[in-house]
Design a protein around this motif. Structure first.
Motif, PDB file in Angstrom:
ATOM      1  N   GLU A 100       0.895  -1.380   0.020  1.00 32.80           N
ATOM      2  CA  GLU A 100       0.071   0.064   0.024  1.00 32.80           C
ATOM      3  C   GLU A 100       0.818   1.296   0.059  1.00 32.80           C
ATOM      4  O   GLU A 100       0.642   2.270  -0.833  1.00 32.80           O
ATOM      5  CB  GLU A 100      -0.936  -0.226   1.132  1.00 32.80           C
ATOM      6  CG  GLU A 100      -2.202  -1.053   1.212  1.00 32.80           C
ATOM      7  CD  GLU A 100      -2.755  -1.102   2.394  1.00 32.80           C
ATOM      8  OE1 GLU A 100      -2.405  -0.508   3.252  1.00 32.80           O
ATOM      9  OE2 GLU A 100      -3.979  -1.800   2.255  1.00 32.80           O
ATOM     10  N   HIS A 101       1.882   1.255   0.655  1.00 36.58           N
ATOM     11  CA  HIS A 101       2.805   2.450   0.585  1.00 36.58           C
ATOM     12  C   HIS A 101       3.441   2.631  -0.634  1.00 36.58           C
ATOM     13  O   HIS A 101       3.642   3.607  -1.094  1.00 36.58           O
ATOM     14  CB  HIS A 101       4.054   1.977   1.770  1.00 36.58           C
ATOM     15  CG  HIS A 101       5.057   2.979   1.519  1.00 36.58           C
ATOM     16  ND1 HIS A 101       5.035   4.443   2.261  1.00 36.58           N
ATOM     17  CD2 HIS A 101       6.315   2.983   1.066  1.00 36.58           C
ATOM     18  CE1 HIS A 101       5.928   4.939   2.260  1.00 36.58           C
ATOM     19  NE2 HIS A 101       6.814   4.136   1.393  1.00 36.58           N
ATOM     20  N   THR A 137       2.395   1.927  -3.440  1.00 34.39           N
ATOM     21  CA  THR A 137       1.332   2.131  -4.504  1.00 34.39           C
ATOM     22  C   THR A 137       0.843   3.626  -4.236  1.00 34.39           C
ATOM     23  O   THR A 137       0.524   4.466  -5.011  1.00 34.39           O
ATOM     24  CB  THR A 137      -0.089   1.474  -4.319  1.00 34.39           C
ATOM     25  OG1 THR A 137      -0.650   1.095  -2.991  1.00 34.39           O
ATOM     26  CG2 THR A 137       0.205   0.019  -4.879  1.00 34.39           C
ATOM     27  N   GLU A 138       1.096   4.221  -2.839  1.00 30.46           N
ATOM     28  CA  GLU A 138       0.582   5.693  -2.602  1.00 30.46           C
ATOM     29  C   GLU A 138       1.649   6.628  -3.105  1.00 30.46           C
ATOM     30  O   GLU A 138       1.395   7.477  -3.648  1.00 30.46           O
ATOM     31  CB  GLU A 138       0.381   5.664  -1.268  1.00 30.46           C
ATOM     32  CG  GLU A 138      -0.733   4.995  -0.862  1.00 30.46           C
ATOM     33  CD  GLU A 138      -0.823   5.011   0.812  1.00 30.46           C
ATOM     34  OE1 GLU A 138       0.126   5.812   1.538  1.00 30.46           O
ATOM     35  OE2 GLU A 138      -1.935   4.523   1.410  1.00 30.46           O
TER      36      GLU A 138
END
Length: 959
Positions: A627-628, A630-631
């Motif tokens: 998630e990190h 992709t952010e």
């Protein structure tokens, strides 16, 4: 004080008597004889220089024998004050320097300048003369300067003379204790200044200049004291060095090997002096007559012990029957290099690499020093037999023996001490052989556990000299560990990087095996052996936090490779810290020590997809990592998005809490809608199907325009309304959906009249299916009665009836039009055409002859027609429309042979009859012959062709 009797004696010089050169008849071999009366001598610049002492210098009853080859010496019997030169060829030459006698000579070594003191008249009136040997005056050397050698107005005898090699100082000593110093250019009167430097009560017996850098000293020795004057300072300060002196010619200056010390030889001792203090002394007994320094040797001529002593000042005036001893001392190594007895020595000179001993009988004896190898072989054999190895070593060093020879002496000395049981001393000698002697020779002798400390010392030195290999390093470290000498071990490994003298990797391996993990880790970190350091921290010390910190300090490439290698271990023990480091490594990595400063390099980033296997069994950290990524990095590799989707679907599928499940559902669907799965559509679809993620499957079907799959999905779930909605949404893009929907509802035994009616309505509006096919489809449904399709069939039949009526009307119209056109063609063929146009169709002006008329009814001025017409046979007004018709005819002609296209449209169309009719209309099934303009030669057929073309164009317009 060195005891003379303890010094070893050697024979390092060969003694020979100088022979006459062979004559023209081959005769020779007799001893060479100097002219009689030689009183003083010196050497330099390739010659031995002698001075005739006149009658006072001649021997009384004993005269020197005259050589046949020196015929000129016959004149010397009645000529006095001569200076003689003897070159290496032994061809004597001379010139008259003084009228009476020569008392002193000084030949400079670096200049062809000779300084002499002599007398031209009786009485005490010495003269100093400076001769330039390179310049001639009437065949003799040029005398550049003459001045009297007297201190003030007191007549006294010159006792000694010395000249500085820079030609700026000359000192003359006198018997009354005075010293006269000449400063400036000694070769010229105008550029020099003479003054009395020293006055005393005792005769001056020796003078010597000492040059050290820019400082010049003058040593002055009398029969009773020794003084040192500093000539480079104004007023010439002086210092008394001792209260005893020496006789004439019993002082000399050493070379740099003895630090340019002033040597003074007394009857009991020989003393060495610095300009400001007295140095060592040596107990050489006996009355000293002559002292010289030659190539590191001290040469002393002393009176034989059996002869009677003489006065100290007149030590050189020995009687003719005196026997004298010549000793050559090596003060550094403390031995006598040569000793021999001579009869009445006049002086000892050094030239051409040898010593020449002049005796009162006119003979010259040459002492030739043996070569270094011969000397060493002669003395070493004796010293080794007597186990005097230290003396042998010193002797070898002083004679500059090569390292191989010295190493052999050290080895023999070490073997001698080892055999005697002195292992400590032996190892010190073996250490001095390092670099020459094979280390295994020594190591084998000290492998015994009781001698391990000796072996350790040897191996330490071997490493310090950078001559150790990996085996030596292993052995030394094992010695340290056996001795449990941690301090030595730390000292060995904690040397600065520039002083490393061992194989670091070998040392790390040995320390790990011995359990010295902290030492091994220090060594690996200091010398940047990153892999070894991490192995020690992770496998031995188990300090995972430190290993992670260390990786964060490494350059990008090494940090990346080590995280791939050790990432799983670190993730297992320190998951949060490892995840944070991976986030940095894959986004904007900079070593932890380089994150500040103006010259900071641009951060690098690793491929995040390659680190996904590191998170095995750590799904929570994996999700946070993905998630990190992709952010902060929208262009992350596709594998990151695929894994994140799979992870979210897994969490959604296994979640029991409805609220959390809804949140996870939205996250997964949001990720699907991010647009990152267009290139991996099939993979995303499989993941959604595997986890039964309905909304995701439908979304992907929609994105992939798989409308039939969407409808089939709803059919499988018996969602009738959804089936209708799908048909309404996507029926325009894919018309067969309505047919499939009708077939689906037709197969249902349930009451689906409402849905069937909706489908039939849409099929009717869009004319998607023939009525017969609709009836056949609904015949499979037992619940679908005739009332369901009654309205559909009635409406369909009514529409077809209206269509038939319209078609019949159009047919009747076309027939009437065709009849009219044929009638017009017949009229054109049989009746004349009357042109009644009164205006030009181009300029709209009244027609005037000449004019052009066409059958279509258009008329033109001839000049208007010629200006606008592109062809003589076509009407300019009708030509654009005619061309469109011709293009359509040609296009239909080209499409006649498109059989594959016709068959495809026929199979895919819902109304095959309309496709066939369309192709009939294009003329595919009939042969059309298009008659174009004929050549001008066939003018008779022109009217017929024009009529048919007009008919064709008129027909097209009517349609």
């Amino acid at each position: 004080m060195a005891a003379y009797l303890q010094w070893r004696r050697f024979v390092f010089f060969d003694r020979e008597t100088v022979k006459e050169p062979p004559g023209p008849d081959g005769a020779g071999g007799k001893p060479f004889a100097l002219p009689p009366g030689i009183a003083v001598c010196d050497s330099g610049r390739g010659s031995l220089v002698f001075g005739d002492g006149g009658r006072r210098g001649r021997p009384g009853a004993r005269r020197g024998r005259v050589s046949p080859l020196t015929v000129c010496l016959n004149r010397a019997l009645h000529m006095e004050g001569q200076i003689w030169f003897l070159p290496r060829s032994l061809q004597l030459s001379s010139f008259q320097a003084y009228k009476l006698r020569v008392t002193h000579l000084y030949q400079l070594k670096q200049h062809s300048i000779l300084v002499s003191v002599g007398e031209d008249e009786e009485g005490i009136n010495p003269l100093v003369k400076v001769w330039n040997l390179e310049k001639r005056d009437g065949g003799n050397p040029l005398c550049t300067r003459i001045f009297p050698a007297i201190p003030g107005n007191k007549p006294t005898v010159v006792s000694c003379l010395t000249v500085h090699e820079n030609l700026n100082f000359m000192a003359i000593g006198f018997a009354d204790g005075s010293v006269v110093l000449t400063k400036g250019d000694i070769t010229r009167d105008r550029h020099s200044k003479t003054q009395i430097l020293h006055e005393g009560s005792y005769p001056v017996t020796g003078l010597a200049f000492r040059q050290s850098g820019k400082t010049t000293h003058l040593f002055v020795v009398t029969t009773e004291n020794i003084q040192s004057y500093m000539l480079s300072v104004k007023d010439y300060p002086h210092l008394e060095l001792d209260t005893h002196g020496c006789g004439l010619r019993c002082s000399s200056l050493s070379d740099p090997s003895q630090d340019l010390q002033f040597i003074v030889a007394g009857n009991e001792c020989v003393y060495l002096y610095q300009p400001d203090e007295r140095g060592p002394c040596f107990a050489f007994e006996g009355q000293k007559l002559i002292v010289h320094w030659y190539r590191g040797y001290l040469i002393i001529v002393s009176k034989d012990q059996k002869t009677s002593p003489k006065s100290e000042f007149a030590g050189n005036e020995a009687q003719n029957s005196d026997r004298q001893v010549l000793n050559i001392y090596d003060l550094c190594n403390k031995f006598i290099a040569y000793s021999s007895i001579f009869d009445d020595i006049v002086d000892v000179l050094a030239e051409w690499g040898s010593l020449y001993v002049l005796t009162r009988d006119g003979k010259i004896h040459v002492l030739q020093e043996k070569d270094t190898q011969t000397k060493l072989e002669a003395c070493q054999s004796m010293l080794f037999r007597k186990n005097l190895f230290e003396m042998a070593i010193n002797l070898a060093k002083s004679h500059h023996l090569d390292s191989d020879g010295l190493s052999e002496i050290f080895r023999q000395y070490g073997d001698h001490l080892y055999n005697k049981g002195n292992h400590d001393g032996a190892i010190q000698q073996y250490i001095r052989t390092i670099g020459k002697l094979e280390p295994s020779y020594v190591i084998r002798k000290f492998l015994d556990a009781q001698r391990i400390h000796n072996l350790t010392a040897y191996l330490q030195t071997l490493h310090l000299q950078s001559l150790a290999n990996a085996d030596h390093t292993t052995l030394l470290l094992n010695c340290y560990t056996k001795l449990k000498d941690s301090s030595k071990l730390e000292e060995f490994i904690k040397t600065s990087e520039s002083e490393v003298h061992f194989d670091v990797e070998t040392a790390i391996k040995v320390l790990r095996q011995a359990g010295y993990y902290s030492h091994a880790a220090y060594l690996a970190e200091k010398h940047a052996h990153h892999e070894w350091y991490l192995k020690i921290q992770l496998e031995d010390i188990k300090n995972y936090q430190e290993a992670l910190r260390y990786i964060g300090k490494l350059p990008f490439d090494q940090a990346e490779s080590n995280m791939k290698r050790y990432g799983k271990i670190l993730m297992h023990h320190v998951p949060n810290e490892t995840t944070e480091l991976l986030k940095i490594l894959c986004t904007d990595y900079r070593p932890s020590g380089d994150n500040e400063g103006p010259g900071m390099l641009e951060g690098k980033k690793a491929n995040s997809e390659e680190f996904i296997p590191v998170f095995a069994n750590n799904s929570r950290e994996l999700k946070a990592f993905l998630e990190h990524m992709t952010e902060v990095q929208a262009d992350s590799p596709q594998g990151v998005y695929d894994t994140l989707l799979e992870l979210r679907l897994q969490n959604w599928a296994h979640e029991q809490d409805e609220q959390v499940k809804e949140k996870l559902h939205n996250e997964a669907l949001t990720l699907l809608k991010s647009g990152r799965f267009k290139t991996v559509f099939d993979k995303a679809l499989v993941l959604c199907q595997m986890h039964n993620f309905k909304d995701g499957v439908l979304y992907l079907y929609e994105q992939g325009k798989l409308f039939q799959q969407i409808m089939h999905y709803h059919m499988q779930n018996e969602q009738y309304k959804k089936v209708i909605e799908v048909c309404e949404l996507y029926g325009d893009q894919e018309a067969c959906l309505w047919e499939q929907a009708l077939g689906y509802f037709a197969r249902k035994e349930e009451d689906c009249k409402e849905y069937i009616a909706a489908v039939l309505k849409h099929i009717e509006n869009k004319n998607l299916m023939p009525p017969l096919l609709v009836v056949q489809t609904l015949a499979h449904n037992s619940t679908a009665t005739l009332s369901v399709i009654k309205d559909y069939l009635v409406n369909k039949l009514q529409k077809q009836s209206r269509q038939i009526e319209q078609d019949e009307q159009r047919i009747q119209k076309y027939r009437e039009e065709t009849t009219r056109i044929r009638r017009e063609i017949e009229e054109l063929k049989a009746s004349p055409k009357i042109f009644q146009k009164t205006k030009c169709s181009i300029c709209t002006s009244a027609l005037e002859l000449p004019s052009v008329h066409f059958l279509c009814g258009h008329s033109f001025h001839q000049h208007c027609f010629e200006s606008y017409s592109e062809s003589d046979s076509e009407c300019p007004t009708c030509m654009p429309e005619n061309r469109k018709v011709m293009d359509m005819i040609r296009a239909q002609e080209q499409k006649r042979d498109l059989h594959d296209q016709f068959q495809h449209q026929l199979k895919c169309s819902n109304d095959g009859f309309s496709v066939v009719a369309d192709y009939f209309g294009r003329g595919v099934f009939n042969k059309l012959t298009l008659i174009t303009d004929l050549p001008s030669g066939k003018a008779a057929a022109t009217i017929e062709a024009g009529l048919q073309r007009e008919l064709l164009i008129h027909t097209k317009r009517s349609t």
